[in-house]
Design a protein around this motif. Structure first.
Motif, short mmCIF file in Angstrom:
data_model
loop_
_atom_site.label_atom_id
_atom_site.label_comp_id
_atom_site.label_asym_id
_atom_site.label_seq_id
_atom_site.Cartn_x
_atom_site.Cartn_y
_atom_site.Cartn_z
N LEU A 1 -4.18 20.66 -37.53
CA LEU A 1 -4.54 21.54 -38.64
C LEU A 1 -3.26 22.12 -39.23
O LEU A 1 -2.83 23.21 -38.86
N PRO A 2 -2.62 21.40 -40.16
CA PRO A 2 -1.33 21.86 -40.68
C PRO A 2 -1.43 23.21 -41.37
O PRO A 2 -2.23 23.40 -42.29
N ARG A 3 -0.63 24.15 -40.89
CA ARG A 3 -0.57 25.47 -41.52
C ARG A 3 0.44 25.43 -42.66
O ARG A 3 1.50 24.82 -42.53
N LEU A 4 0.11 26.09 -43.76
CA LEU A 4 1.07 26.19 -44.84
C LEU A 4 2.31 26.93 -44.35
O LEU A 4 2.20 27.94 -43.64
N SER A 5 3.47 26.41 -44.70
CA SER A 5 4.69 27.13 -44.38
C SER A 5 4.73 28.42 -45.19
O SER A 5 3.96 28.62 -46.13
N ARG A 6 5.63 29.31 -44.83
CA ARG A 6 5.74 30.57 -45.56
C ARG A 6 6.06 30.32 -47.03
O ARG A 6 5.51 30.99 -47.92
N THR A 7 6.94 29.36 -47.29
CA THR A 7 7.27 29.03 -48.68
C THR A 7 6.05 28.50 -49.41
O THR A 7 5.75 28.90 -50.55
N GLN A 8 5.32 27.59 -48.78
CA GLN A 8 4.12 27.03 -49.39
C GLN A 8 3.06 28.10 -49.61
O GLN A 8 2.36 28.09 -50.64
N TRP B 1 -9.40 27.19 -45.69
CA TRP B 1 -9.10 26.19 -46.72
C TRP B 1 -7.89 26.60 -47.56
O TRP B 1 -7.23 25.75 -48.17
N PHE B 2 -7.60 27.90 -47.61
CA PHE B 2 -6.42 28.37 -48.34
C PHE B 2 -5.18 28.34 -47.46
O PHE B 2 -4.09 27.96 -47.91
N LEU B 3 -5.31 28.72 -46.20
CA LEU B 3 -4.17 28.92 -45.32
C LEU B 3 -3.70 27.64 -44.64
O LEU B 3 -2.58 27.58 -44.14
N TYR B 4 -4.55 26.63 -44.61
CA TYR B 4 -4.23 25.38 -43.94
C TYR B 4 -4.49 24.22 -44.90
O TYR B 4 -5.15 24.38 -45.93
N TRP C 1 -12.17 29.18 -60.33
CA TRP C 1 -10.94 29.68 -59.71
C TRP C 1 -10.93 29.40 -58.21
O TRP C 1 -9.90 28.96 -57.67
N GLY C 2 -12.05 29.61 -57.56
CA GLY C 2 -12.10 29.42 -56.11
C GLY C 2 -11.83 27.98 -55.71
O GLY C 2 -11.14 27.73 -54.72
N SER C 3 -12.35 27.02 -56.46
CA SER C 3 -12.12 25.62 -56.12
C SER C 3 -10.66 25.25 -56.25
O SER C 3 -10.11 24.51 -55.41
N ARG C 4 -9.99 25.75 -57.28
CA ARG C 4 -8.57 25.44 -57.44
C ARG C 4 -7.73 26.10 -56.35
O ARG C 4 -6.77 25.52 -55.86
N VAL C 5 -8.09 27.32 -55.98
CA VAL C 5 -7.34 28.04 -54.95
C VAL C 5 -7.55 27.40 -53.57
O VAL C 5 -6.61 27.29 -52.78
N LEU C 6 -8.77 26.95 -53.29
CA LEU C 6 -9.06 26.32 -52.00
C LEU C 6 -8.83 24.81 -52.04
O LEU C 6 -9.01 24.13 -51.03
N ARG C 7 -8.53 24.30 -53.21
CA ARG C 7 -8.05 22.92 -53.37
C ARG C 7 -9.10 21.84 -53.10
O ARG C 7 -8.77 20.72 -52.73
N ARG D 1 -1.87 16.77 -50.34
CA ARG D 1 -0.79 16.25 -49.51
C ARG D 1 0.42 15.90 -50.37
O ARG D 1 1.56 16.21 -50.02
N LEU D 2 0.19 15.27 -51.51
CA LEU D 2 1.27 14.93 -52.42
C LEU D 2 1.98 16.19 -52.93
O LEU D 2 3.22 16.28 -52.92
N SER D 3 1.19 17.14 -53.36
CA SER D 3 1.76 18.31 -54.00
C SER D 3 2.55 19.18 -53.04
O SER D 3 3.65 19.64 -53.35
N TYR D 4 2.00 19.41 -51.86
CA TYR D 4 2.72 20.23 -50.89
C TYR D 4 3.92 19.50 -50.32
O TYR D 4 4.91 20.13 -49.96
N GLN D 5 3.84 18.19 -50.23
CA GLN D 5 4.99 17.43 -49.73
C GLN D 5 6.18 17.55 -50.67
O GLN D 5 7.30 17.84 -50.25
N PHE D 6 5.96 17.34 -51.96
CA PHE D 6 7.09 17.24 -52.87
C PHE D 6 7.33 18.50 -53.71
O PHE D 6 8.46 18.73 -54.14
#
Length: 597
Positions: free
Chosen positions: A68-75, A225-228, A182-188, A251-256
């Motif tokens: 369950l990949p956690r968003l880094s602090r920067t992300q 869904w927001f934090l991971y 808004w919620g769908s975009r925030v939770l991706r 995955r694409l967006s957070y990677q690059f």
């Protein structure tokens, strides 16, 4: 501040030290010139043959993904800013300024070295979950929510006219529309009806009340869904399942870009084109060509090359030896920052210009607008546009001679530190840990002894000598042609405690450098060392490995990840654009699927 445990690596070994890795094992009690019976090494003009490729592919091996990949602090910070800008774009900067102090309390990710590495590592590898993170994130969610609903006007902008039309029958539908959008975009991911209902229920019987809407926003921003990055795949019953379009977009967006999908990437997920070969290629190329890539690349370069290990350049400004060493103009910490940016911009310019990994290693342009750093390089400041000035000295051979990798924040160079950096960060070779009783004071020059002489005296004897003499010290000695600010020098000025020059002996930069196995060369300057490293192609293999760790937020398994690593290594060694190595990672089948093994 660097911990004593890390500092001790750079210092005198007083006991046994285990050397291992992809270089030939040193002979105990050896010296800089090899054993008594060793033949003289070839001159550096004889190229080192390429080292064998490091990775191989087992097509039956299945990689293991992070559970369950956690968003880094920067992300996470970028995701919060995205959420604010999506809600109230015209006020986004002002709102973020208000909540930034709350975000500052969110714990910093800890850089985690790979097993066997004594330093380095990537903050993305920190996947720990702490109570402090949970508490800070709840406060952040509340702070953002209170700002977004801080006035009726803001609430109305969020929900639309239905929030203020005087009717109550449409209030629930008004809130649900906001959550779906808004919620769908925030939770991706598009929220199914049941999730929309669950979030809307938080508002109770007053769906458009500002406090109730704030509670809903707080809950959304604290959703897993927001934090991971939650990935179920499309065939969860299979050992490896293709990602959904929205999972692939994230995955694409957070990677690059280290941020949620933008509108164009989201649209490609909505219409399904992202799942086509042409659609994916178009989005990947767009992301690799976008300026947003630089944030991710900067973080990678900074952590890979351990730039933050450079101490303050002004901490010793009142020390008479440091004052005498520096000269008329004391550097500032702005110059320190400029040193970091110079390295980062070299990587960025290599990417955008289509340069190769080898071009990055050899890049001799200066990318600084700081006059102090420009004066060290002997070039005019760079405006930030157009061709950057080429550093005139031929001994400024590229990456190895950038000030960020040479400066120490003191009046003394650190050959052991630089030697370990070359071995571990640039060649991905491991060197054993120092013994527990290793000194925590780096060898320093004296009134009549050069830095090289001091290091040799303290590290060449006993069981430490093998590693130091044949593995760690030689690359650092070759770089002694640059002082502790990164300035070129032919002599080393020695000082007494009052800062008076006591001697100016010539600098000795000649050393026998063993690159891998039995391949060794007599090297006399940084340019020859750089060429030897490039000829071996170990630098190219190493950057592929380092970028894998950074992008996957975990340490590799050479067996299970061998196929991807092998392709990245081939791309890095091929002389193709450096961006192709990044593209290889994203185009690999493992990037587009989720492993459940």
């Amino acid at each position: 501040m660097t911990s004593p445990r890390l500092v001790s690596l750079l210092l005198l070994c007083a006991g046994a030290i285990a050397c291992h890795g992809s270089i030939e094992q040193p002979v105990p009690g050896g010296n800089d010139s090899g054993g008594e019976d060793d033949p003289a090494p070839p001159a550096s003009s004889v190229p080192i043959p390429p080292a064998p490729e490091r990775f191989s592919c087992d097509t039956n091996a299945v990689p293991v993904d992070l559970p369950l990949p956690r968003l880094s602090r920067t992300q996470l910070g970028n995701s919060l800013r995205f959420a604010v800008a999506r809600a109230l774009p015209s006020e986004a900067d002002a709102i973020w300024a208000k909540v930034a102090p709350t975000f500052a309390r969110y714990p910093t990710d800890q850089r985690t070295p790979a097993p066997g590495d004594l330093k380095g590592g990537y903050s993305r590898l920190d996947q720990s979950i702490q109570q402090a993170q949970i508490d800070a994130m709840y406060d952040l969610g509340q702070a953002v929510a209170q700002e977004l609903t801080g006035s009726n006007a803001r609430r109305n902008t969020l929900l639309g006219s239905c929030a203020s039309d005087g009717q109550t029958a449409n209030d629930r539908a008004c809130l649900e529309t906001f959550i779906r959008g808004w919620g769908s975009r925030v939770l991706r991911h598009p929220l199914p009806a049941a999730e929309v209902t669950a979030f809307a229920d938080i508002a109770g019987s007053t769906p458009v009340d500002r406090g109730a809407v704030a509670d809903v926003i707080t809950a959304l921003l604290n959703s897993p869904w927001f934090l991971y990055r939650i990935e179920h795949g499309t065939e969860a019953s299979q050992p490896a399942s293709p990602l959904s379009a929205f999972e692939l977009a994230s995955r694409l967006s957070y990677q690059f870009w280290q941020a949620p999908p933008d509108d164009e990437l989201w649209a490609a997920a909505v219409n399904g084109s992202l799942l086509t070969e042409a659609g994916f290629a178009a989005q990947l190329n767009r992301m690799l060509q976008g300026p947003q890539l630089r944030s991710s690349l900067d973080e990678f370069v900074s952590e890979w090359l351990r730039l933050e290990e450079l101490p303050s350049l002004v901490a010793l400004q009142n020390d008479p030896v440091y004052q005498a060493f520096v000269g008329e103009e004391m550097p500032t910490d702005a110059a320190r920052t400029a040193m970091f940016e110079d390295v980062q911009l070299s990587a960025w310019q290599t990417i955008v210009s289509g340069g190769s990994v080898s071009n990055f290693l050899h890049d001799r342009r200066s990318y600084t607008g700081d006059h102090y750093l420009a004066s060290i390089y002997g070039v005019p400041v760079w405006s930030g546009s157009g061709p950057a000035p080429v550093i005139p000295s031929q001994n400024r051979s590229g990456l190895l001679t950038r000030a960020a990798l040479l400066a120490t924040g003191t009046a003394s160079t650190r050959p052991i530190h630089k030697g370990y950096m070359v071995r571990n960060a640039l060649l991905c070779q491991q060197v054993g840990a120092p013994p527990p009783n290793a000194s925590d004071r780096p060898p320093s020059p004296t009134t009549d002894m050069t830095t090289r002489q001091a290091v040799t005296q303290l590290t060449s004897g006993g069981s430490c000598g093998a590693c130091h003499n044949q593995i760690i010290n030689p690359p650092g000695f070759v770089l002694e042609g640059f002082d502790a600010l990164g300035r070129e020098r032919r002599v080393e000025r020695l000082y007494d405690s009052r800062g008076h020059v006591t001697n100016t002996p010539p600098v000795d930069t000649v050393a026998e450098v063993r690159v891998y196995d039995s391949e060794r060369r007599a090297v006399s300057n940084a340019a020859e060392l750089t060429q030897m490293i490039d000829d071996s192609q170990l630098f190219e293999s190493c950057i592929a490995l380092q970028y894998f760790r950074f992008s996957h937020a975990r340490v590799e398994s050479t067996s299970r990840d061998g196929c991807l690593l092998s392709e990245m290594e081939t791309a890095a060694r091929s002389g193709a654009p450096m961006a192709d190595m990044l593209k290889t990672l994203a185009n690999h089948p493992t990037f587009k699927q989720r492993s459940f093994q």
